[in-house]
Scaffold this motif. Sequence first.
Motif, short mmCIF file in Angstrom:
data_model
loop_
_atom_site.label_atom_id
_atom_site.label_comp_id
_atom_site.label_asym_id
_atom_site.label_seq_id
_atom_site.Cartn_x
_atom_site.Cartn_y
_atom_site.Cartn_z
N ARG A 43 -3.66 13.58 -17.01
CA ARG A 43 -4.77 13.10 -16.21
C ARG A 43 -4.91 11.61 -16.47
NH1 ARG A 43 -6.35 17.08 -12.78
NH2 ARG A 43 -6.29 19.08 -13.81
N VAL A 44 -4.98 10.81 -15.43
CA VAL A 44 -5.05 9.37 -15.61
C VAL A 44 -6.48 8.84 -15.57
CG1 VAL A 44 -2.71 8.89 -14.84
CG2 VAL A 44 -4.57 8.96 -13.18
N GLY A 45 -7.42 9.65 -15.16
CA GLY A 45 -8.82 9.25 -15.20
C GLY A 45 -9.28 8.39 -14.04
N VAL A 46 -8.41 8.10 -13.11
CA VAL A 46 -8.78 7.33 -11.92
C VAL A 46 -8.13 7.99 -10.71
CG1 VAL A 46 -9.02 5.13 -13.13
CG2 VAL A 46 -6.81 5.76 -12.20
N PRO A 47 -8.72 7.79 -9.52
CA PRO A 47 -8.09 8.36 -8.33
C PRO A 47 -6.71 7.74 -8.09
CG PRO A 47 -10.35 7.68 -7.87
CD PRO A 47 -10.01 7.15 -9.23
N VAL A 48 -5.78 8.55 -7.64
CA VAL A 48 -4.43 8.09 -7.34
C VAL A 48 -4.16 8.36 -5.87
CG1 VAL A 48 -1.98 8.44 -7.81
CG2 VAL A 48 -3.64 8.55 -9.68
N LEU A 49 -3.67 7.33 -5.19
CA LEU A 49 -3.33 7.45 -3.78
C LEU A 49 -1.86 7.12 -3.61
CD1 LEU A 49 -4.35 7.88 -0.87
CD2 LEU A 49 -4.79 5.44 -0.79
N CYS A 50 -1.12 8.01 -2.99
CA CYS A 50 0.31 7.80 -2.77
C CYS A 50 0.52 7.39 -1.31
CB CYS A 50 1.07 9.09 -3.07
SG CYS A 50 2.83 8.93 -2.78
N VAL A 51 1.16 6.25 -1.12
CA VAL A 51 1.48 5.77 0.22
C VAL A 51 2.99 5.74 0.33
CG1 VAL A 51 1.33 3.85 1.83
CG2 VAL A 51 -0.61 4.38 0.34
N GLY A 52 3.54 6.59 1.18
CA GLY A 52 4.98 6.58 1.33
C GLY A 52 5.50 7.87 1.92
N ASN A 53 6.81 7.90 2.07
CA ASN A 53 7.50 9.07 2.59
C ASN A 53 8.97 8.92 2.22
OD1 ASN A 53 8.47 7.15 4.37
ND2 ASN A 53 7.05 7.71 5.97
N LEU A 54 9.82 9.67 2.83
CA LEU A 54 11.24 9.60 2.49
C LEU A 54 11.99 8.51 3.24
CD1 LEU A 54 12.13 13.39 2.26
CD2 LEU A 54 11.69 11.79 0.41
N THR A 55 11.30 7.75 4.06
CA THR A 55 11.94 6.66 4.78
C THR A 55 11.97 5.42 3.91
OG1 THR A 55 11.14 7.54 6.87
CG2 THR A 55 11.87 5.27 6.88
N VAL A 56 13.11 4.76 3.85
CA VAL A 56 13.27 3.57 3.03
C VAL A 56 13.20 2.35 3.93
CG1 VAL A 56 14.80 2.33 1.47
CG2 VAL A 56 14.72 4.81 1.39
N GLY A 57 12.22 1.51 3.71
CA GLY A 57 12.14 0.23 4.40
C GLY A 57 11.71 0.31 5.86
N GLY A 58 10.87 -0.65 6.23
CA GLY A 58 10.52 -0.84 7.63
C GLY A 58 9.50 0.10 8.22
N GLY A 60 6.19 0.13 7.11
CA GLY A 60 4.85 -0.44 6.94
C GLY A 60 4.10 0.00 5.71
N LYS A 61 4.80 0.48 4.68
CA LYS A 61 4.10 0.94 3.48
C LYS A 61 3.44 -0.22 2.73
CE LYS A 61 7.79 3.00 1.88
NZ LYS A 61 8.75 2.96 2.98
N THR A 62 4.15 -1.34 2.58
CA THR A 62 3.61 -2.47 1.82
C THR A 62 2.34 -3.02 2.48
OG1 THR A 62 5.77 -3.01 0.95
CG2 THR A 62 4.12 -4.75 0.90
N PRO A 63 2.31 -3.29 3.78
CA PRO A 63 1.05 -3.75 4.37
C PRO A 63 -0.08 -2.74 4.23
CG PRO A 63 2.88 -4.14 5.88
CD PRO A 63 3.41 -3.34 4.74
N ALA A 64 0.24 -1.46 4.29
CA ALA A 64 -0.78 -0.43 4.12
C ALA A 64 -1.38 -0.48 2.71
CB ALA A 64 -0.20 0.95 4.40
N VAL A 65 -0.53 -0.66 1.70
CA VAL A 65 -1.01 -0.73 0.32
C VAL A 65 -1.85 -1.99 0.13
CG1 VAL A 65 -0.30 -1.01 -2.08
CG2 VAL A 65 0.83 0.67 -0.63
N ILE A 66 -1.41 -3.11 0.69
CA ILE A 66 -2.18 -4.36 0.57
C ILE A 66 -3.55 -4.18 1.22
CG2 ILE A 66 -2.28 -6.75 1.38
CD1 ILE A 66 0.81 -6.82 1.01
N ALA A 67 -3.61 -3.54 2.37
CA ALA A 67 -4.90 -3.31 3.05
C ALA A 67 -5.78 -2.38 2.22
CB ALA A 67 -4.66 -2.72 4.43
N LEU A 68 -5.21 -1.37 1.59
CA LEU A 68 -6.00 -0.46 0.77
C LEU A 68 -6.51 -1.13 -0.51
CD1 LEU A 68 -3.87 2.78 1.10
CD2 LEU A 68 -6.20 2.44 1.93
N ALA A 69 -5.68 -2.00 -1.08
CA ALA A 69 -6.07 -2.68 -2.32
C ALA A 69 -7.18 -3.65 -2.06
CB ALA A 69 -4.87 -3.39 -2.92
#
Length: 69
Positions: A43-58, A60-69
Amino acid sequence: MKPPWERPRRGSDALLPVASAAYGLAIQARRAAYALGLLPRRRVGVPVLCVGNLTVGGTGKTPAVIALA
């Protein structure tokens, strides 16, 4: 030029059922090990959000993480 994982396969299609079955067995063994307490859960004690899938590159995962952060 496409990356190797997006290029057409030659001959390896015959191995796909074997590789798929082996992966499925490995995942079942891992899940069973967690269920039986052989692998520890952490247990890490903080909420964990996973952004991603099995597709590599292109996808939009990085912009999504930046927007969430």
